[in-house]
Design a protein around this motif. Structure first.
Motif, PDB file in Angstrom:
ATOM      1  N   PRO A   1       0.882  -1.107  -0.064  1.00 31.15           N
ATOM      2  CA  PRO A   1      -0.084  -0.008  -0.066  1.00 31.15           C
ATOM      3  C   PRO A   1       0.755   1.277  -0.204  1.00 31.15           C
ATOM      4  CG  PRO A   1      -0.825  -1.469   1.602  1.00 31.15           C
ATOM      5  CD  PRO A   1       0.604  -2.115   1.252  1.00 31.15           C
ATOM      6  N   PRO A   2       0.570   2.360  -0.648  1.00 29.59           N
ATOM      7  CA  PRO A   2      -0.695   2.399  -1.167  1.00 29.59           C
ATOM      8  C   PRO A   2      -0.880   2.332  -2.840  1.00 29.59           C
ATOM      9  CG  PRO A   2       0.472   4.564  -1.308  1.00 29.59           C
ATOM     10  CD  PRO A   2       1.121   3.385  -0.669  1.00 29.59           C
ATOM     11  N   VAL A   3       0.269   1.756  -3.508  1.00 29.17           N
ATOM     12  CA  VAL A   3       0.367   1.598  -4.745  1.00 29.17           C
ATOM     13  C   VAL A   3      -0.477   0.187  -5.079  1.00 29.17           C
ATOM     14  CG1 VAL A   3       1.905   0.904  -6.746  1.00 29.17           C
ATOM     15  CG2 VAL A   3       2.474   2.449  -5.104  1.00 29.17           C
ATOM     16  N   GLY A   4      -0.195  -0.946  -4.483  1.00 26.97           N
ATOM     17  CA  GLY A   4      -0.807  -2.140  -4.781  1.00 26.97           C
ATOM     18  C   GLY A   4      -2.555  -2.167  -4.683  1.00 26.97           C
ATOM     19  N   PRO A   5      -2.893  -1.502  -3.503  1.00 27.03           N
ATOM     20  CA  PRO A   5      -4.668  -1.595  -3.545  1.00 27.03           C
ATOM     21  C   PRO A   5      -5.199  -0.519  -4.785  1.00 27.03           C
ATOM     22  CG  PRO A   5      -3.651  -1.430  -1.241  1.00 27.03           C
ATOM     23  CD  PRO A   5      -2.462  -1.479  -2.356  1.00 27.03           C
ATOM     24  N   ALA A   6      -4.492   0.437  -4.860  1.00 30.71           N
ATOM     25  CA  ALA A   6      -5.190   1.730  -5.619  1.00 30.71           C
ATOM     26  C   ALA A   6      -5.152   0.881  -7.182  1.00 30.71           C
ATOM     27  CB  ALA A   6      -4.370   2.753  -5.607  1.00 30.71           C
ATOM     28  N   LEU A   7      -4.106   0.201  -7.598  1.00 28.56           N
ATOM     29  CA  LEU A   7      -4.042  -0.038  -9.094  1.00 28.56           C
ATOM     30  C   LEU A   7      -4.566  -1.547  -9.069  1.00 28.56           C
ATOM     31  CD1 LEU A   7      -0.425   0.799  -9.929  1.00 28.56           C
ATOM     32  CD2 LEU A   7      -2.187   1.948 -10.342  1.00 28.56           C
ATOM     33  N   GLY A   8      -4.510  -2.232  -8.117  1.00 22.42           N
ATOM     34  CA  GLY A   8      -5.229  -3.777  -8.073  1.00 22.42           C
ATOM     35  C   GLY A   8      -6.594  -3.887  -8.469  1.00 22.42           C
ATOM     36  N   GLN A   9      -7.194  -2.871  -7.747  1.00 18.90           N
ATOM     37  CA  GLN A   9      -8.931  -2.772  -7.978  1.00 18.90           C
ATOM     38  C   GLN A   9      -9.198  -2.328  -9.189  1.00 18.90           C
ATOM     39  OE1 GLN A   9     -10.491  -0.070  -5.256  1.00 18.90           O
ATOM     40  NE2 GLN A   9      -9.196   1.773  -6.020  1.00 18.90           N
ATOM     41  N   HIS A  10      -8.331  -1.719 -10.423  1.00 23.21           N
ATOM     42  CA  HIS A  10      -8.743  -1.614 -11.652  1.00 23.21           C
ATOM     43  C   HIS A  10      -8.059  -2.592 -12.449  1.00 23.21           C
ATOM     44  CE1 HIS A  10     -10.413   2.206 -10.275  1.00 23.21           C
ATOM     45  NE2 HIS A  10      -9.411   2.527  -9.545  1.00 23.21           N
ATOM     46  N   GLY A  11      -7.481  -3.739 -11.985  1.00 21.77           N
ATOM     47  CA  GLY A  11      -6.830  -4.689 -12.698  1.00 21.77           C
ATOM     48  C   GLY A  11      -5.581  -4.331 -13.643  1.00 21.77           C
TER      49      GLY A  11
ATOM     50  N   THR B   1      -3.341   6.930 -15.817  1.00 20.12           N
ATOM     51  CA  THR B   1      -4.676   6.862 -16.668  1.00 20.12           C
ATOM     52  C   THR B   1      -4.924   5.396 -16.962  1.00 20.12           C
ATOM     53  OG1 THR B   1      -4.185   9.029 -17.754  1.00 20.12           O
ATOM     54  CG2 THR B   1      -5.820   7.355 -18.747  1.00 20.12           C
ATOM     55  N   VAL B   2      -5.907   4.620 -16.488  1.00 20.58           N
ATOM     56  CA  VAL B   2      -6.042   3.411 -16.945  1.00 20.58           C
ATOM     57  C   VAL B   2      -7.275   3.093 -17.822  1.00 20.58           C
ATOM     58  CG1 VAL B   2      -7.006   1.192 -15.640  1.00 20.58           C
ATOM     59  CG2 VAL B   2      -5.780   2.783 -14.213  1.00 20.58           C
ATOM     60  N   TYR B   3      -6.811   2.337 -18.830  1.00 17.96           N
ATOM     61  CA  TYR B   3      -7.776   2.214 -19.953  1.00 17.96           C
ATOM     62  C   TYR B   3      -8.667   0.873 -19.781  1.00 17.96           C
ATOM     63  CZ  TYR B   3      -4.736   5.528 -21.991  1.00 17.96           C
ATOM     64  OH  TYR B   3      -3.892   6.480 -22.395  1.00 17.96           O
TER      65      TYR B   3
END
Length: 141
Positions: A22-32, A59-61
């Motif tokens: 955290p904070p990187v893993g949970p923030a990015l993981g929830q968006h795949g 920016t996540v696509y």
């Protein structure tokens, strides 16, 4: 055809030290998003800026790919580093914790200019003076 944007994420990460915790893993993981791929790219692009906390706009696509922009460090971190203090004042109107010169402010303004909302260098310096004052840092002439 352009990719469809799913979401944008703003993270503050230490330069060269992003990891899946955290904070990187949970923030990015929830968006795949591939977390390790982001960490490797971020650490490579921020090499040489160790010790600074840098904001990244990701920016996540829809297809789970991503792009990211690294902004300049927050003004507060640069001001604390310039005057050599670890923490800003709890009572900035009474307790002063350090001093910065106009030359140091100009140097910080040069670094922050692309991210500040101002037209010229004088405006950038005024913004930084206000930030310094609210932190309990005096500005010397």
């Amino acid at each position: 055809m352009a990719k469809k944007v799913k979401t944008t994420i703003k993270l503050y990460c230490p330069a060269g030290q992003a990891n899946p915790a955290p904070p990187v893993g949970p923030a990015l993981g929830q968006h795949g998003v591939n977390i390790m791929d982001f960490c490797k790219q971020f650490n490579e692009r921020t090499r040489g800026k160790e010790g600074l906390t840098l904001p990244a706009i990701i920016t996540v696509y829809e297809d789970r790919t991503f792009d990211f922009i690294i902004k300049s460090p927050p003004s507060t971190i640069l001001l604390k580093r310039a005057c050599g203090v670890a923490k800003a004042s709890g009572e900035p109107n009474r307790v002063k914790v350090g001093k910065v010169t106009n030359a140091q402010l100009k140097e910080i303004a040069d670094e922050k200019m692309k991210d500040l909302n101002c037209k010229d260098m004088a405006g950038a310096i005024r913004i930084l003076k206000g930030t310094a004052q609210s932190m309990g840092i005096e500005v010397e002439a």
